[in-house]
Design an enzyme around this catalytic site. Structure first.
Site, PDB file in Angstrom:
ATOM      1  N   VAL A  26       0.883  -1.156   0.000  1.00  0.00           N
ATOM      2  CA  VAL A  26       0.000   0.000   0.000  1.00  0.00           C
ATOM      3  C   VAL A  26       0.925   1.212   0.000  1.00  0.00           C
ATOM      4  O   VAL A  26       1.732   1.395   0.912  1.00  0.00           O
ATOM      5  CB  VAL A  26      -0.915   0.019   1.236  1.00  0.00           C
ATOM      6  CG1 VAL A  26      -1.805   1.262   1.219  1.00  0.00           C
ATOM      7  CG2 VAL A  26      -1.775  -1.247   1.282  1.00  0.00           C
ATOM      8  N   SER A  27       0.863   2.023  -1.043  1.00  0.00           N
ATOM      9  CA  SER A  27       1.806   3.125  -1.205  1.00  0.00           C
ATOM     10  C   SER A  27       1.674   4.158  -0.091  1.00  0.00           C
ATOM     11  O   SER A  27       0.631   4.272   0.557  1.00  0.00           O
ATOM     12  CB  SER A  27       1.593   3.816  -2.556  1.00  0.00           C
ATOM     13  OG  SER A  27       1.869   2.947  -3.627  1.00  0.00           O
TER      14      SER A  27
END
Length: 411
Positions: free
Chosen positions: A79-80
């Site tokens: 998840v950036s």
């Protein structure tokens, strides 16, 4: 009367909302979020529902969160970091009612996209890894958005033609090329945002079409993403050199690693350019792109100062070499005497071909004279079959996918 469980849920939601508001405020203060609609989308999307295996406070830190690795520990999905998610959405600027294609799933960004396009819009997300798409399904379900985002398992290099055209296409994995299928599926007034490998450099670019088989844009935010898998996988290679030093190159680059290692093992000779910059100018990423454009032989030299004598800049520095790799030169900097916040660009030469260093020094001066402080490079992308004679002059990027040319306008 509320039960303990009810109170726990209420308390959790309240704490999450407070943490999320603080995160959004940080992103606004840092200039990562400038749009009120994007700020509202972040506030309406509880990130902890998409980062479920950490403490609540960790879910709202401005950092990426790994979700899967291979047997060697290599990151396969994540998840950036919120700052990067926000910057991509600022580049993309989706509007209510837009049809959006996300290439690379995870759930969180898709949920934000849904908030931005609304029920009148449509969000389709595709990923090659069934583990990733199953996780995205699960997270979206926990957020009550399972029916609001279409999740598909497949190779994103092909896009999703059955729902095209798309007003916005956002690639959330690092791509080695711009796929012709993405261009084919983009609406005439659409926007394509891609974290692109440009001669080994990771840069975020936004492209728009002009209606004539030509797309152009820029942005050039340095960024790191999980590499795309499948047919569009990156050809970037890393080679070990002298102790503590490596070079990162596009797979298309020709170099003799043994000869280059021998050259870099010799004593280096500094050649200074007279080009001085302030630390607040942020020229390093620009200089990297400049040399990626003007040099035929180009790589990024990375050296650990604890084990290497090479004076490479932190994070990597432009490196070039002659035809037989027996002479090499790379960009470096030194403090300007009497100034704590100013540095001078220069070149370190290893080998006997002094013309290599002279050419790099002159190139630094050209950038300083013609491009410093002006808009950066423009990426031109063309449909397959375009006559090369009609393309913009500049550095043709050799890779699969749609033809690309990198140019530096002087005006």
């Amino acid at each position: 009367m509320k039960t303990v469980s009810d109170r726990d849920v209420t308390d959790l939601a309240a704490e999450a909302a407070e943490l999320n508001n603080h995160l959004v405020s940080q992103l606004e203060q840092a200039g990562r979020i400038t749009s009120a609609t994007i700020a509202a989308a972040f506030r309406a999307t509880p990130r902890h529902l998409f980062v479920q295996d950490v403490e609540l406070s960790e879910a709202y830190k401005d950092d990426y969160h790994p979700t899967d690795r291979d047997g060697d520990g290599r990151l396969l999905s994540s998840v950036s970091a919120p700052w990067l998610v926000a910057q991509m959405l600022e580049y993309l600027r989706p509007q209510p009612g837009n049809a959006v294609l996300e290439i690379g799933s995870g759930g969180y960004n898709a949920a934000l996209l849904h908030q931005l396009v609304g029920d009148a819009g449509a969000v389709t997300s595709i990923d090659i890894d069934p583990v990733v798409t199953e996780r995205a399904h699960r997270c979206l379900r926990s957020a009550g958005l399972e029916d609001s985002v279409r999740i598909i398992t497949g190779d994103g290099a092909h896009g999703v033609p059955d729902a095209a055209p798309y007003d916005r296409i956002e690639v959330t994995v690092q791509a080695a090329a711009i796929e012709q299928t993405w261009l084919d599926q983009l609406a005439p007034n659409g926007v394509l945002v891609v974290p692109l490998r440009v001669r080994g450099l990771g840069r975020l670019v936004a492209l728009t079409p002009d209606g004539l088989g030509h797309y152009s844009g820029g942005g050039w935010l340095p960024c790191g993403f999980v590499a795309m898998r499948g047919e569009a996988a990156s050809s970037t290679q890393m080679h070990a050199l002298t102790p503590g030093a490596r070079v990162r190159v596009d797979g298309t680059q020709q170099l003799d690693i043994e000869a280059l290692t021998k050259a870099l093992g010799t004593t280096g000779t500094p050649c200074w350019s007279g080009v001085e910059v302030g630390t607040s100018e942020g020229t390093r990423p620009v200089i990297d792109l400049w040399f990626a454009t003007v040099l035929d032989a180009y790589g990024t030299l990375l050296a650990d100062p604890r084990t290497s004598a090479l004076r490479a800049l932190p994070g990597g520095t432009p490196l070039t070499w002659n035809v037989d790799s027996t002479t090499a030169a790379y960009v470096t900097m030194r403090p300007v005497l009497g100034h704590s916040d100013r540095y001078e660009y220069g070149v370190i030469l290893h080998g006997e071909d002094a013309s290599l260093a002279e050419a790099l020094v002159e190139s630094l001066r050209e950038w300083d004279r013609d491009h410093r402080g002006r808009p950066g490079p423009v990426l031109h992308v063309y449909d397959h079959g375009t006559d090369p004679a009609t393309m913009a002059p500049g550095r043709a990027l050799e890779r699969p996918g749609a033809p690309m040319v990198l140019t530096w306008p002087k005006d």
